[in-house]
Design a protein around this motif. Structure first.
Motif, mmCIF file in Angstrom:
data_model
loop_
_atom_site.group_PDB
_atom_site.id
_atom_site.type_symbol
_atom_site.label_atom_id
_atom_site.label_comp_id
_atom_site.label_asym_id
_atom_site.label_seq_id
_atom_site.Cartn_x
_atom_site.Cartn_y
_atom_site.Cartn_z
ATOM 1 N N GLY A 2 13.946 -22.446 44.573
ATOM 2 C CA GLY A 2 12.725 -21.721 44.337
ATOM 3 C C GLY A 2 11.308 -22.413 44.544
ATOM 4 N N GLY A 3 11.078 -22.335 45.261
ATOM 5 C CA GLY A 3 9.478 -22.792 45.576
ATOM 6 C C GLY A 3 8.491 -22.096 45.945
ATOM 7 N N SER A 30 7.378 -20.618 42.803
ATOM 8 C CA SER A 30 8.195 -19.831 41.753
ATOM 9 C C SER A 30 8.722 -19.657 40.085
ATOM 10 C CB SER A 30 9.391 -20.069 42.231
ATOM 11 O OG SER A 30 10.562 -21.185 41.970
ATOM 12 N N THR A 31 7.920 -21.577 39.743
ATOM 13 C CA THR A 31 8.898 -21.610 38.449
ATOM 14 C C THR A 31 6.939 -20.850 37.699
ATOM 15 O OG1 THR A 31 6.767 -23.378 38.637
ATOM 16 C CG2 THR A 31 8.982 -23.681 38.479
ATOM 17 N N GLY A 32 6.284 -20.286 38.201
ATOM 18 C CA GLY A 32 5.282 -19.166 37.251
ATOM 19 C C GLY A 32 3.959 -19.373 37.988
ATOM 20 N N ARG A 33 3.002 -19.085 36.696
ATOM 21 C CA ARG A 33 1.640 -19.067 36.844
ATOM 22 C C ARG A 33 0.615 -19.863 35.540
ATOM 23 N NH1 ARG A 33 -2.324 -16.423 40.490
ATOM 24 N NH2 ARG A 33 -3.641 -17.356 39.301
ATOM 25 N N GLY A 34 0.290 -20.367 35.356
ATOM 26 C CA GLY A 34 -0.378 -20.668 34.043
ATOM 27 C C GLY A 34 0.089 -21.949 32.909
#
Length: 152
Positions: free
Chosen positions: A144-145, A148-152
């Motif tokens: 995941g890139g 992919s680890t989300g926002r904020g």
């Protein structure tokens, strides 16, 4: 002990321009100046890029590099940035040091002789070994890139 960067001024460089200098006691970057010739200017149109000479050549000690970075104030106020984000001067390079500038503003940008146009950061270098393998160790993130680890 701090590494020593040996500097030679190019033939025709302005002898009155100062060498790169740290502008505060805690500065990580030493400012580089445009060496265009006394009274000379470069005008960059919006999104135009150009190599701006510094009039300098460097001898960087083994195990170090010099990174060329934008100056945050000039980037915010004038839109002056670097085409390549961060430039690298390798320890074995002895040629002229130039700054690949770009005008990211919506109006022409004037660079004057002697203007501080970028900063240089001296950093240690580690050269890695590269090995071909058939598989890689798995992690929770995996492949995941790009957000992919989300926002904020």
């Amino acid at each position: 002990m701090a590494p020593e960067i040996l500097i030679v001024k190019d033939d025709g460089a302005d002898p009155d321009l100062p060498l790169p200098a740290y502008e505060s006691a805690g500065a990580a970057g030493a400012d580089l100046r445009a060496d265009l010739g006394p009274g000379q200017v470069v005008v960059l149109a919006p999104l135009q890029r150009q190599l701006i000479p510094t009039g300098l050549r460097m001898q960087i000690p083994p195990g170090f590099e010099v990174q060329i970075r934008a100056r945050s104030g000039a980037a915010l106020r004038e839109g002056l940035s670097l085409v390549n984000g961060v430039g690298t001067i390798d320890g074995d390079y002895r040629g002229p040091v130039g700054v690949i500038a770009i005008n990211l503003s919506d109006r022409p940008l004037t660079i004057n002789h002697g203007d501080r146009i970028a900063q240089m950061v001296v950093a240690p270098v580690v050269q890695a070994r590269f090995s071909h393998v058939s598989t890689l160790e798995q992690t929770a993130r995996g492949a995941g890139g790009f957000g992919s680890t989300g926002r904020g």
